[in-house]
Design a protein around this motif. Structure first.
Motif, mmCIF file in Angstrom:
data_model
loop_
_atom_site.group_PDB
_atom_site.id
_atom_site.type_symbol
_atom_site.label_atom_id
_atom_site.label_comp_id
_atom_site.label_asym_id
_atom_site.label_seq_id
_atom_site.Cartn_x
_atom_site.Cartn_y
_atom_site.Cartn_z
ATOM 1 N N TYR A 347 0.841 -1.188 0.000
ATOM 2 C CA TYR A 347 0.000 0.000 0.000
ATOM 3 C C TYR A 347 0.883 1.246 0.000
ATOM 4 C CZ TYR A 347 -3.961 -3.105 0.559
ATOM 5 O OH TYR A 347 -4.903 -4.065 0.348
ATOM 6 N N ASP A 348 0.964 1.948 1.109
ATOM 7 C CA ASP A 348 1.848 3.104 1.210
ATOM 8 C C ASP A 348 2.077 3.402 2.685
ATOM 9 O OD1 ASP A 348 -0.415 4.517 2.146
ATOM 10 O OD2 ASP A 348 -0.883 5.262 0.143
ATOM 11 N N GLU A 349 2.898 4.411 2.968
ATOM 12 C CA GLU A 349 3.268 4.731 4.343
ATOM 13 C C GLU A 349 2.056 5.162 5.166
ATOM 14 O OE1 GLU A 349 5.312 5.266 7.807
ATOM 15 O OE2 GLU A 349 6.024 4.281 5.967
ATOM 16 N N ARG A 350 1.169 5.958 4.589
ATOM 17 C CA ARG A 350 -0.001 6.425 5.341
ATOM 18 C C ARG A 350 -0.891 5.247 5.735
ATOM 19 N NH1 ARG A 350 -5.349 8.445 4.611
ATOM 20 N NH2 ARG A 350 -5.777 10.240 5.977
ATOM 21 N N PHE A 351 -1.078 4.316 4.813
ATOM 22 C CA PHE A 351 -1.872 3.130 5.131
ATOM 23 C C PHE A 351 -1.246 2.369 6.287
ATOM 24 C CE2 PHE A 351 -2.889 -1.324 4.952
ATOM 25 C CZ PHE A 351 -4.250 -1.350 4.707
ATOM 26 N N CYS A 352 0.075 2.229 6.272
ATOM 27 C CA CYS A 352 0.747 1.486 7.342
ATOM 28 C C CYS A 352 0.596 2.176 8.680
ATOM 29 C CB CYS A 352 2.221 1.298 7.000
ATOM 30 S SG CYS A 352 2.470 0.086 5.692
ATOM 31 N N ARG A 353 0.674 3.501 8.685
ATOM 32 C CA ARG A 353 0.462 4.212 9.951
ATOM 33 C C ARG A 353 -0.977 4.021 10.439
ATOM 34 N NH1 ARG A 353 3.949 8.434 7.666
ATOM 35 N NH2 ARG A 353 2.093 9.582 7.001
ATOM 36 N N MET A 354 -1.918 4.013 9.497
ATOM 37 C CA MET A 354 -3.310 3.750 9.866
ATOM 38 C C MET A 354 -3.440 2.359 10.489
ATOM 39 S SD MET A 354 -6.675 3.418 7.398
ATOM 40 C CE MET A 354 -6.154 1.821 6.746
ATOM 41 N N TRP A 355 -2.803 1.375 9.873
ATOM 42 C CA TRP A 355 -2.967 -0.001 10.331
ATOM 43 C C TRP A 355 -2.302 -0.221 11.680
ATOM 44 C CZ3 TRP A 355 -6.524 -2.575 7.754
ATOM 45 C CH2 TRP A 355 -6.738 -3.918 8.073
ATOM 46 N N GLU A 356 -1.114 0.343 11.892
ATOM 47 C CA GLU A 356 -0.463 0.149 13.172
ATOM 48 C C GLU A 356 -1.196 0.907 14.275
ATOM 49 O OE1 GLU A 356 3.543 1.151 12.287
ATOM 50 O OE2 GLU A 356 3.199 3.325 12.214
#
Length: 411
Positions: A347-356
């Motif tokens: 996905y992208d960095e923003r998605f990863c921050r959302m998921w964590e």
């Protein structure tokens, strides 16, 4: 900033939190107990005001967008500090108003909306879920009998705990409402000799489950359909639902339990496994509703039992799992972090921050907040299950699946 300072000071009970605002000013908040030391930097002069009036939504969005940056410490530790004293936050007038408005909302997920809600979360790439779930893709609370289990052991124990309460016999027909990627249905077929129908509203999950049934040679015992629970027309010896009830919406609780009652045979057993709250009915978390589970609603047991009573079903057992989901989420979070670069590539960095943020925040709501998991066992007859719980432990402690062994089938 002065108002938010007072709120932060009132909720920090352990460790210390240093906040650097958009102008570069530092403010230190110390708790009375030892704990982690966290430093965050806020970008944007209006962010403190947003955090004051809608803390969950503003905090999650600020972290996702990079407007809240951790300069020292982890996100998990930050959320642990901020949720250590949730009652103080929730007692603030603005939070009471938000909760009252949320309680007034009647959440109805009609068929098209329910389908869209499922697609939003469960039709994400299967590769994402493989980053942090166990190999069976069990996406619900594990069962930690000792507290030292690996994720795989806890999820296997959960499936065995569910099977114990269902009291299956070889050849029993089972309906799995919200069958996910098929793991529970396939286990019940393989280990118990059951004939299982699983239903889901996720196309991604449906295709994966059907593929698993075919590759494991269980297509003759397990069928998966894209179907709304309201459209069930057959009857079954057993009905199970794990991690789906949170998506029903309180307006449709009567319809859900009427469906269970109508679809369960006279001597049948049903088991509903769901997240719940240990307090009166409340609203949904605004950040989770917007970004993770649109249409989701966490029920109070009072809401659930009121709907069950109207269905005419007996409640033959209720079990409350308290920190089991917190421990499950901790392991999911750690696994996701270990493979975070793969998630960024998907996905992208923003998605990863959302998921964590999702995984860490949910852990803390189970560890420090009002959330728990309940397992509700139901039947038409009060004597459909034994009168004590001994049978559950006897089944779980048996060296092999006892019901298959008793029937002379290979385990």
């Amino acid at each position: 900033m002065a108002r938010i300072e007072r709120v932060i000071r009132s909720v920090i009970r352990k460790g210390q939190l240093t906040v650097i605002d958009a102008a570069g000013r530092r403010r230190l908040f110390r708790g009375q107990l030892p704990g982690p030391e966290i430093t965050v930097r806020l970008h944007g002069r209006r962010l403190p005001l947003r955090l004051l009036f809608n803390p969950s939504l503003a905090l999650g969005e600020a972290y996702m967008d990079g407007n809240l940056v951790l300069e020292h410490g982890s996100l998990r530790d930050l959320l642990d500090l901020l949720t250590e004293d949730l009652p103080t936050i929730e007692s603030r007038p603005i939070q009471k108003l938000n909760a009252a408005l949320g309680r007034r909302r009647i959440r109805r997920n009609h068929r098209q909306q329910a389908q869209a809600n499922a697609e939003h979360h469960y039709d994400l790439s299967g590769a994402l879920y493989d980053l942090f779930l166990d190999a069976d893709r069990q996406y619900s609370c594990g069962y930690f009998r000792t507290g030292n289990e690996t994720l795989e052991e806890a999820q296997m124990a959960k499936k065995r705990h569910v099977a114990a309460k269902l009291m299956l016999e070889p050849g029993s027909t089972v309906l799995d409402i919200g069958s996910g990627w098929g793991g529970l249905a396939l286990n019940l077929a393989k280990d118990e000799g059951a004939q299982v129908t699983g239903i889901t509203l996720s196309v991604e999950q449906l295709e994966h489950a059907r593929s698993r049934a075919k590759s494991s040679g269980l297509s003759g015992q397990v069928r998966f359909d894209l179907l709304d629970f309201r459209d069930i027309r057959e009857t079954y010896d057993r009905i199970v639902s794990v991690g789906m009830f949170e998506h029903v919406g309180n307006a449709d609780y009567p319809a859900f339990f009427d469906t269970v009652a109508r679809s369960l045979r006279a001597d049948g057993i049903a088991l509903i496994h769901s997240i719940g709250r240990m307090e009166p009915p409340g609203g949904s978390d605004p950040w989770i509703s917007k970004y993770i589970f649109p249409g989701g609603y966490i029920p109070a047991l009072s809401e659930v039992l009121a709907a069950v009573e109207k269905s005419g079903l007996w409640v033959t057992d209720i079990e409350i799992l308290r920190v089991h989901y917190a421990d499950t989420l901790r392991q999911w979070h750690d696994r996701f972090q270990a493979r975070r670069e793969e998630a960024v590539a998907l996905y992208d960095e923003r998605f990863c921050r959302m998921w964590e943020f999702y995984l860490a925040a949910c852990e803390m709501l189970f560890r420090n907040g009002p959330l728990m998991v309940f397992q509700l066992q139901l039947s038409h007859r009060k004597d459909a299950v034994p009168l004590t719980r001994d049978y559950i432990a006897e089944y779980e402690d048996a060296p092999e699946t006892p019901r298959k062994a008793a029937a002379g089938q290979p385990s």
